[in-house]
Design a protein around this motif. Sequence first.
Motif, mmCIF file in Angstrom:
data_model
loop_
_atom_site.group_PDB
_atom_site.id
_atom_site.type_symbol
_atom_site.label_atom_id
_atom_site.label_comp_id
_atom_site.label_asym_id
_atom_site.label_seq_id
_atom_site.Cartn_x
_atom_site.Cartn_y
_atom_site.Cartn_z
ATOM 1 N N SER A 1 11.213 -2.952 -7.532
ATOM 2 C CA SER A 1 10.731 -1.588 -7.336
ATOM 3 C C SER A 1 11.744 -0.562 -7.808
ATOM 4 C CB SER A 1 10.441 -1.350 -5.854
ATOM 5 O OG SER A 1 9.398 -2.189 -5.415
ATOM 6 N N VAL A 2 11.208 0.538 -8.353
ATOM 7 C CA VAL A 2 11.999 1.677 -8.805
ATOM 8 C C VAL A 2 11.329 2.934 -8.260
ATOM 9 C CG1 VAL A 2 12.860 2.951 -10.805
ATOM 10 C CG2 VAL A 2 12.523 0.480 -10.965
ATOM 11 N N SER A 3 12.109 3.824 -7.672
ATOM 12 C CA SER A 3 11.541 5.082 -7.196
ATOM 13 C C SER A 3 12.420 6.240 -7.649
ATOM 14 C CB SER A 3 11.428 5.081 -5.672
ATOM 15 O OG SER A 3 10.925 6.316 -5.234
ATOM 16 N N LYS A 4 11.859 7.108 -8.476
ATOM 17 C CA LYS A 4 12.621 8.256 -8.961
ATOM 18 C C LYS A 4 12.750 9.334 -7.898
ATOM 19 C CE LYS A 4 11.402 7.505 -13.761
ATOM 20 N NZ LYS A 4 10.599 7.952 -14.892
ATOM 21 N N SER A 5 11.655 9.590 -7.151
ATOM 22 C CA SER A 5 11.679 10.717 -6.219
ATOM 23 C C SER A 5 11.402 10.345 -4.768
ATOM 24 C CB SER A 5 10.685 11.779 -6.683
ATOM 25 O OG SER A 5 9.396 11.229 -6.781
ATOM 26 N N GLY A 6 11.293 9.055 -4.462
ATOM 27 C CA GLY A 6 11.060 8.607 -3.086
ATOM 28 C C GLY A 6 9.610 8.214 -2.856
ATOM 29 N N VAL A 7 9.427 7.254 -1.959
ATOM 30 C CA VAL A 7 8.087 6.742 -1.676
ATOM 31 C C VAL A 7 8.080 6.103 -0.293
ATOM 32 C CG1 VAL A 7 8.484 4.442 -2.676
ATOM 33 C CG2 VAL A 7 6.180 5.404 -2.706
ATOM 34 N N LYS A 8 6.903 6.066 0.328
ATOM 35 C CA LYS A 8 6.717 5.408 1.621
ATOM 36 C C LYS A 8 5.593 4.390 1.468
ATOM 37 C CE LYS A 8 6.250 6.594 6.508
ATOM 38 N NZ LYS A 8 6.109 7.751 7.418
ATOM 39 N N LEU A 9 5.871 3.143 1.849
ATOM 40 C CA LEU A 9 4.949 2.030 1.631
ATOM 41 C C LEU A 9 4.660 1.271 2.919
ATOM 42 C CD1 LEU A 9 6.893 0.534 -1.403
ATOM 43 C CD2 LEU A 9 4.924 2.069 -1.525
ATOM 44 N N LEU A 10 3.494 0.674 3.001
ATOM 45 C CA LEU A 10 3.177 -0.346 3.993
ATOM 46 C C LEU A 10 3.194 -1.663 3.245
ATOM 47 C CD1 LEU A 10 2.170 -1.329 6.785
ATOM 48 C CD2 LEU A 10 -0.149 -1.005 5.912
ATOM 49 N N TYR B 1 0.858 -1.186 0.000
ATOM 50 C CA TYR B 1 0.000 0.000 0.000
ATOM 51 C C TYR B 1 0.890 1.230 0.000
ATOM 52 C CZ TYR B 1 -3.205 3.627 1.511
ATOM 53 O OH TYR B 1 -3.927 4.778 1.590
ATOM 54 N N CYS B 2 0.679 2.122 -0.953
ATOM 55 C CA CYS B 2 1.481 3.337 -1.068
ATOM 56 C C CYS B 2 0.910 4.414 -0.147
ATOM 57 C CB CYS B 2 1.509 3.813 -2.520
ATOM 58 S SG CYS B 2 2.588 5.225 -2.784
ATOM 59 N N ILE B 3 1.686 4.766 0.867
ATOM 60 C CA ILE B 3 1.278 5.770 1.850
ATOM 61 C C ILE B 3 1.489 7.179 1.304
ATOM 62 C CG2 ILE B 3 1.769 6.728 4.146
ATOM 63 C CD1 ILE B 3 2.654 3.855 4.942
ATOM 64 N N GLU B 4 2.656 7.396 0.684
ATOM 65 C CA GLU B 4 2.939 8.699 0.077
ATOM 66 C C GLU B 4 4.001 8.546 -0.993
ATOM 67 O OE1 GLU B 4 6.098 10.692 3.164
ATOM 68 O OE2 GLU B 4 3.999 10.697 3.787
ATOM 69 N N GLY B 5 3.977 9.437 -1.972
ATOM 70 C CA GLY B 5 4.942 9.385 -3.064
ATOM 71 C C GLY B 5 4.463 8.504 -4.200
ATOM 72 N N GLU B 6 5.422 8.063 -4.999
ATOM 73 C CA GLU B 6 5.122 7.262 -6.179
ATOM 74 C C GLU B 6 6.292 6.338 -6.476
ATOM 75 O OE1 GLU B 6 3.156 8.976 -9.875
ATOM 76 O OE2 GLU B 6 5.228 8.716 -10.587
ATOM 77 N N ILE C 1 2.696 1.812 -12.274
ATOM 78 C CA ILE C 1 2.970 2.958 -11.421
ATOM 79 C C ILE C 1 1.967 2.937 -10.277
ATOM 80 C CG2 ILE C 1 3.031 5.478 -11.262
ATOM 81 C CD1 ILE C 1 5.236 4.408 -13.048
ATOM 82 N N LEU C 2 2.472 3.015 -9.061
ATOM 83 C CA LEU C 2 1.613 3.126 -7.893
ATOM 84 C C LEU C 2 1.926 4.445 -7.202
ATOM 85 C CD1 LEU C 2 2.020 -0.117 -8.270
ATOM 86 C CD2 LEU C 2 0.781 -0.147 -6.114
ATOM 87 N N ASN C 3 0.862 5.131 -6.770
ATOM 88 C CA ASN C 3 1.037 6.367 -6.029
ATOM 89 C C ASN C 3 0.126 6.350 -4.813
ATOM 90 O OD1 ASN C 3 -1.480 6.981 -7.224
ATOM 91 N ND2 ASN C 3 -0.434 7.872 -8.984
ATOM 92 N N LYS C 4 0.140 7.422 -4.062
ATOM 93 C CA LYS C 4 -0.585 7.497 -2.795
ATOM 94 C C LYS C 4 -2.001 6.931 -2.922
ATOM 95 C CE LYS C 4 -2.023 10.715 0.779
ATOM 96 N NZ LYS C 4 -1.944 12.090 1.260
#
Length: 116
Positions: free
Chosen positions: A94-103, A59-64, A76-79
């Motif tokens: 997983s690949v993150s260009k600008s950062g992400v926070k996940l559960l 589950y994407c909490i914030e970012g993409e 692509i998964l986002n918030k």
Amino acid sequence: MNIPFQTIDWASVPKTEHPGETGISFWQTLQFSGLRVRIVEYGAGYLADHWCQKGHIVYCIEGEFETEMENGQSFILNKGTSYVVSDGLSSHRSVSKSGVKLLIVDGDFLKTESLP
């Protein structure tokens, strides 16, 4: 597996560092018998260092971030979005260009059943 009711103050769960092929991820992990629950943060420029075949509920909490499949597909998964897969049913990273926070939740309940 029996887990008694409990609240989790994620601020008190230590972070561990996990380098990717590029970038770094930080995990806060709760481990129960047959169940792992994590808050995972991928830093900017993160690329996983392996193709994963383990099952997850993400589950994407914030970012993409992008989930690349070894077969060439990508998602692509986002918030507010999620993905679910059982063990052994995909090869993903997983690949993150600008950062992400996940559960991320995974465990024995995601094992694929053997065919007769």
